[in-house]
Design an enzyme around this catalytic site. Structure first.
Site, PDB file in Angstrom:
ATOM      1  N   ARG A 146       3.679  49.681  44.977  1.00 56.76           N
ATOM      2  CA  ARG A 146       4.504  50.014  43.826  1.00 56.76           C
ATOM      3  C   ARG A 146       3.854  49.438  42.574  1.00 56.76           C
ATOM      4  O   ARG A 146       3.046  48.526  42.639  1.00 56.76           O
ATOM      5  CB  ARG A 146       5.913  49.438  43.988  1.00 56.76           C
ATOM      6  CG  ARG A 146       6.663  49.928  45.223  1.00 56.76           C
ATOM      7  CD  ARG A 146       8.013  49.225  45.325  1.00 56.76           C
ATOM      8  NE  ARG A 146       8.775  49.668  46.477  1.00 56.76           N
ATOM      9  CZ  ARG A 146       8.742  49.094  47.668  1.00 56.76           C
ATOM     10  NH1 ARG A 146       7.960  48.028  47.862  1.00 56.76           N
ATOM     11  NH2 ARG A 146       9.478  49.547  48.669  1.00 56.76           N
ATOM     12  N   LYS A 186      10.117  44.632  47.484  1.00 53.15           N
ATOM     13  CA  LYS A 186      11.489  44.353  47.082  1.00 53.15           C
ATOM     14  C   LYS A 186      12.042  43.200  47.920  1.00 53.15           C
ATOM     15  O   LYS A 186      11.843  43.141  49.122  1.00 53.15           O
ATOM     16  CB  LYS A 186      12.354  45.604  47.271  1.00 53.15           C
ATOM     17  CG  LYS A 186      11.944  46.759  46.362  1.00 53.15           C
ATOM     18  CD  LYS A 186      12.832  47.954  46.568  1.00 53.15           C
ATOM     19  CE  LYS A 186      12.431  49.108  45.641  1.00 53.15           C
ATOM     20  NZ  LYS A 186      13.270  50.304  45.848  1.00 53.15           N
ATOM     21  N   HIS A 212       3.972  55.913  41.257  1.00 59.53           N
ATOM     22  CA  HIS A 212       4.700  56.160  42.500  1.00 59.53           C
ATOM     23  C   HIS A 212       4.201  57.427  43.187  1.00 59.53           C
ATOM     24  O   HIS A 212       4.312  57.559  44.409  1.00 59.53           O
ATOM     25  CB  HIS A 212       6.200  56.251  42.228  1.00 59.53           C
ATOM     26  CG  HIS A 212       7.028  55.537  43.243  1.00 59.53           C
ATOM     27  ND1 HIS A 212       7.010  54.165  43.399  1.00 59.53           N
ATOM     28  CD2 HIS A 212       7.882  56.006  44.183  1.00 59.53           C
ATOM     29  CE1 HIS A 212       7.830  53.822  44.380  1.00 59.53           C
ATOM     30  NE2 HIS A 212       8.365  54.916  44.880  1.00 59.53           N
ATOM     31  N   ARG A 246       1.558  56.435  45.455  1.00 59.80           N
ATOM     32  CA  ARG A 246       2.166  55.842  46.656  1.00 59.80           C
ATOM     33  C   ARG A 246       2.613  56.946  47.620  1.00 59.80           C
ATOM     34  O   ARG A 246       2.406  56.867  48.825  1.00 59.80           O
ATOM     35  CB  ARG A 246       3.343  54.972  46.236  1.00 59.80           C
ATOM     36  CG  ARG A 246       4.156  54.335  47.365  1.00 59.80           C
ATOM     37  CD  ARG A 246       5.182  53.397  46.750  1.00 59.80           C
ATOM     38  NE  ARG A 246       6.225  53.007  47.682  1.00 59.80           N
ATOM     39  CZ  ARG A 246       6.137  51.980  48.532  1.00 59.80           C
ATOM     40  NH1 ARG A 246       5.039  51.263  48.580  1.00 59.80           N
ATOM     41  NH2 ARG A 246       7.158  51.676  49.322  1.00 59.80           N
ATOM     42  N   HIS A 290       8.909  49.721  53.826  1.00 57.51           N
ATOM     43  CA  HIS A 290      10.279  50.238  53.886  1.00 57.51           C
ATOM     44  C   HIS A 290      11.093  49.458  54.908  1.00 57.51           C
ATOM     45  O   HIS A 290      10.621  49.195  56.021  1.00 57.51           O
ATOM     46  CB  HIS A 290      10.279  51.720  54.263  1.00 57.51           C
ATOM     47  CG  HIS A 290       9.809  52.613  53.165  1.00 57.51           C
ATOM     48  ND1 HIS A 290       9.349  53.895  53.387  1.00 57.51           N
ATOM     49  CD2 HIS A 290       9.731  52.416  51.822  1.00 57.51           C
ATOM     50  CE1 HIS A 290       9.012  54.440  52.240  1.00 57.51           C
ATOM     51  NE2 HIS A 290       9.228  53.569  51.280  1.00 57.51           N
ATOM     52  N   TYR A 297       8.576  61.720  54.077  1.00 62.98           N
ATOM     53  CA  TYR A 297       7.196  62.188  54.043  1.00 62.98           C
ATOM     54  C   TYR A 297       6.901  63.160  55.172  1.00 62.98           C
ATOM     55  O   TYR A 297       5.953  63.930  55.082  1.00 62.98           O
ATOM     56  CB  TYR A 297       6.244  60.993  54.092  1.00 62.98           C
ATOM     57  CG  TYR A 297       6.414  60.081  52.911  1.00 62.98           C
ATOM     58  CD1 TYR A 297       6.017  60.477  51.638  1.00 62.98           C
ATOM     59  CD2 TYR A 297       7.007  58.833  53.052  1.00 62.98           C
ATOM     60  CE1 TYR A 297       6.201  59.658  50.545  1.00 62.98           C
ATOM     61  CE2 TYR A 297       7.182  58.001  51.961  1.00 62.98           C
ATOM     62  CZ  TYR A 297       6.784  58.419  50.716  1.00 62.98           C
ATOM     63  OH  TYR A 297       6.978  57.606  49.644  1.00 62.98           O
TER      64      TYR A 297
END
Length: 343
Positions: A161, A185, A289, A292, A315, A324
């Site tokens: 990110r 995150k 992004h 990514r 994730h 995806y």
């Protein structure tokens, strides 16, 4: 072992200003829940919008009909469905916090309807577009072309990110192990391999261009300090320790720096990617992004396992990574329609 000191939380009372409730909530999400600065910033912006709408109304006396009017206000402002959904989520979390602190008795925000969102497929660059993008920074026209090539290589090679890339430190890159460490995150750590192209671009930046940038920045700051001292009537000598502070002379720990030798801003990274994407003819919606997304989609096209891609992207849930597979299915559907006689 000494006994643990008992902490008594300070409850919000109705005597406290309702404007102060927002400040208390932002401290709560930043310090107690330890949410990322970007998440706290989003909460702040959304709730400032809510307070502007609130006007003279009182939060404890709000009805569900009035909150529904707030939703209509967001639609009238022509916000995207995703932005409306995020604003409503911020209000729900805020009201849940106020209820937990005893500031309100009834949480009418829980009755707000959820904004319906369409599942949008992420923007993905083709292999040809990626190949052009990675070599687009040119020494003839781009002053920071070595740094920019390294940034683009890292964006695509790691799937980082934007915030992860600008916060990456030199100690996070291990060339002896051909990998780098990313903090996603919630400060969750993951290890991502580095390919040959990314390593070559990294070495060119770290060994040549980055030291030159730091030296130029140091000289510029020293000249500015001397100019300020001259204006005040006390010009320091070149050997004077007051000529440059230790902070100015130090080497920042971050991998990628701005033109001034400081940590790169996330917004600057977005502008950089968009600039080169437009030059190679990519859509205007391309962002860091998108690289990514391309990283993940190209891995799956090459036969990577979905669980492996989940780990590389960081994730928490594999359901997030499954989008995806839809991108890849779109490509397979095109192949099917082109080649099957009964398509």
């Amino acid at each position: 072992m000494p006994p643990r000191r008992k902490l008594t939380p300070r409850k919000i009372t109705l005597a406290t200003s309702e404007r102060q409730w927002l400040s208390n909530f932002l401290l709560y999400v930043a310090q107690e829940r330890q949410l990322s600065p970007n998440t706290c910033f989003a909460y702040r912006n959304d709730l400032i919008r809510f307070y502007r709408w609130l006007g003279a109304r009182s939060i404890p006396n709000l009805t569900i009909q009035e909150l529904s009017d707030f939703t209509e206000t967001l639609r009238d402002a022509e916000l995207s469905p995703a932005s409306i959904a995020r604003n409503l989520t911020s209000v729900r979390v805020f009201f849940r916090y106020l209820q937990g602190e005893g500031a309100i008795k009834k949480n009418v925000a829980e009755l707000l309807g959820s904004q319906k969102l369409w599942d949008r497929l992420p923007a993905v660059l083709t292999h040809n577009q990626i190949s052009k993008l990675l070599v687009e920074p040119q020494p003839e026209i781009d002053a920071m072309w070595i740094r920019d090539r390294a940034i683009l290589e890292f964006c695509y090679a790691t799937g980082c990110r934007a915030s992860e890339l600008v916060n990456m430190k030199k100690s996070d890159v291990r060339l002896d192990r051909r990998c780098c460490r990313c903090f996603g995150k919630g400060s969750k750590e993951r290890i991502v391999p580095l390919g040959d192209s990314a390593i070559v671009a990294y070495n060119a930046w770290m060994q040549t261009a980055r030291p030159e940038l730091l030296e130029a920045a140091r000289r510029r700051r020293l000249a500015e300090a001397r100019a300020r001292a001259a204006a005040s009537g006390a010009l320091p000598s070149p050997a004077s320790p007051a000529s440059a502070s230790p902070a100015e002379a130090c080497d920042p720990p971050y991998v990628f720096l701005s033109r001034t030798g400081r940590q790169m801003r996330r917004q600057a990274l977005w502008e950089l990617v968009k600039k080169y994407a437009l030059r190679v003819g990519a859509p205007a919606t391309i962002s860091p992004h998108s690289l990514r997304h391309s990283f993940a989609s190209h891995l799956l096209e090459g036969g990577a396992d979905l669980r492996q891609v989940q780990e590389l992207l960081g994730h928490e849930s594999i359901a997030t990574t499954q989008i995806y597979t839809h991108v890849d299915m779109t490509r397979l559907r095109d192949v099917y329609k082109k080649n099957h006689p009964r398509s």
